[in-house]
Design a protein around this motif. Structure first.
Motif, PDB file in Angstrom:
ATOM      1  N   SER A 108       2.984  -6.932   5.660  1.00 23.89           N
ATOM      2  CA  SER A 108       3.411  -6.881   7.055  1.00 23.89           C
ATOM      3  C   SER A 108       2.903  -8.106   7.829  1.00 23.89           C
ATOM      4  O   SER A 108       3.648  -8.746   8.585  1.00 23.89           O
ATOM      5  CB  SER A 108       2.898  -5.581   7.677  1.00 23.89           C
ATOM      6  N   GLN A 111       4.702 -11.283   6.598  1.00 25.77           N
ATOM      7  CA  GLN A 111       6.086 -11.419   7.068  1.00 25.77           C
ATOM      8  C   GLN A 111       6.132 -11.886   8.528  1.00 25.77           C
ATOM      9  O   GLN A 111       7.069 -12.574   8.928  1.00 25.77           O
ATOM     10  CB  GLN A 111       6.833 -10.091   6.888  1.00 25.77           C
ATOM     11  N   LYS A 166       2.937   5.454   0.264  1.00 29.21           N
ATOM     12  CA  LYS A 166       3.375   6.764   0.753  1.00 29.21           C
ATOM     13  C   LYS A 166       2.719   7.879  -0.082  1.00 29.21           C
ATOM     14  O   LYS A 166       2.352   8.932   0.437  1.00 29.21           O
ATOM     15  CB  LYS A 166       4.904   6.874   0.661  1.00 29.21           C
TER      16      LYS A 166
ATOM     17  N   THR B 123       9.408  -3.767   9.813  1.00 32.52           N
ATOM     18  CA  THR B 123       8.365  -3.090   9.037  1.00 32.52           C
ATOM     19  C   THR B 123       8.231  -1.619   9.439  1.00 32.52           C
ATOM     20  O   THR B 123       8.294  -0.735   8.584  1.00 32.52           O
ATOM     21  CB  THR B 123       7.013  -3.814   9.235  1.00 32.52           C
ATOM     22  N   THR B 126      11.161   0.583   8.439  1.00 30.64           N
ATOM     23  CA  THR B 126      11.106   0.923   7.010  1.00 30.64           C
ATOM     24  C   THR B 126      10.070   2.022   6.745  1.00 30.64           C
ATOM     25  O   THR B 126      10.339   2.956   5.985  1.00 30.64           O
ATOM     26  CB  THR B 126      10.762  -0.346   6.189  1.00 30.64           C
ATOM     27  N   TYR B 127       8.901   1.905   7.367  1.00 31.09           N
ATOM     28  CA  TYR B 127       7.870   2.950   7.190  1.00 31.09           C
ATOM     29  C   TYR B 127       8.395   4.301   7.684  1.00 31.09           C
ATOM     30  O   TYR B 127       8.180   5.335   7.044  1.00 31.09           O
ATOM     31  CB  TYR B 127       6.584   2.601   7.957  1.00 31.09           C
ATOM     32  N   LEU B 130      10.708   5.796   5.162  1.00 33.54           N
ATOM     33  CA  LEU B 130       9.971   6.283   3.997  1.00 33.54           C
ATOM     34  C   LEU B 130       9.225   7.583   4.297  1.00 33.54           C
ATOM     35  O   LEU B 130       9.107   8.455   3.432  1.00 33.54           O
ATOM     36  CB  LEU B 130       8.947   5.225   3.552  1.00 33.54           C
TER      37      LEU B 130
END
Lengths: 168, 168
Positions: A108, A111, A166, B123, B126-127, B130
């Motif tokens: 993160s 990026q 996760k 980011t 996406t988290y 998920l």
């Protein structure tokens, strides 16, 4: 960007100012990446960051060449933006926790660095084109393409790491 | 990102950490934008930045809603990355020079801010996906789309301003 007040009378002055900002940013990155490489656990991430360190050295050489062509000094600016972004990455690896979660956090932070460079190189590439510096524009486009590729690679690596994070 | 060392044991913890980073970043932006609006000369740029200030308030409301859904506090983090990026913008408007060159520099600084947010929201979106938080993912995607649109708008405005800056 410029630490001291300077005269931005024309696009050329702004172009040189922005190139110096990126030059300092890249040099900061070469100093910061080894720590992130060291702290990352996932082998793919470690290898990806290592490769990007090599690529960054090449990007600095391209900027050196551009400064030579312009007959301008490369140094003199501190890139505060990159300083802040690197401080964030340092903070991320200072946290305790699950290795895959920290790895996700490293991605993160990395990026955000890539995106800074994408914005910066997009800008100077456009300035170079406008100023009729075709060779410089090509060199800057190469770096821009590499930054986009690095961001894409990190997104790919994140797919595995995020799933591990996760499950942590 | 986190100012103090915290435990990142799972993706949820990282998700909350990153949301707080973005929350602080957005709040910093609302404080910084009025100065850039004031200093910009081109009417299109001024209007574009003003509009983005409004959009930013809406983005903060979305984050407030997400923190409510998560039953987590919104505050507690200082986004060092955004602090650096805003310092760059402040430096840019502190320079003397041609108005259109300064305007071009403001766009350059603003696009770095947009790119930071694009990376950050990509980011957390996406988290959220998920973690199965579909509504949050949708909210974050809306903001991500707005940031991409803002970046595109700035690129369009830059086309005119850069040509003026070249002629300076």
């Amino acid at each position: 960007m410029a630490l001291f007040s300077m005269k931005l009378d024309n696009l050329k002055a702004l172009f040189v100012n922005e190139l110096r900002d990126l030059y300092d940013a890249e040099n900061q990155i070469t100093k910061a990446l080894p720590k992130l490489i060291d702290k990352s656990q996932n082998p793919q991430l470690k290898a990806g960051l290592k490769e990007h360190l090599e690529v960054t050295h090449g990007q600095i050489r391209r900027l050196d060449r551009i400064f030579q062509m312009l007959n301008e000094k490369a140094t003199g600016e501190t890139c505060k933006g990159m300083k802040g972004l690197i401080a964030e990455g340092d903070e991320m690896v200072s946290h305790s926790g699950d290795a895959s979660v920290i790895d996700a956090g490293i991605i993160s932070a990395a990026q955000r660095v890539e995106h800074y460079e994408m914005a910066g190189y997009g800008t100077v590439r456009t300035y170079a084109e406008l100023l009729g510096h075709r060779e410089m524009a090509n060199l800057l486009q190469q770096t821009l393409d590499e930054e986009k590729q690095a961001d894409e690679t990190l997104s790919q690596i994140a797919k595995t790491i995020n799933v591990e994070a996760k499950a942590a």
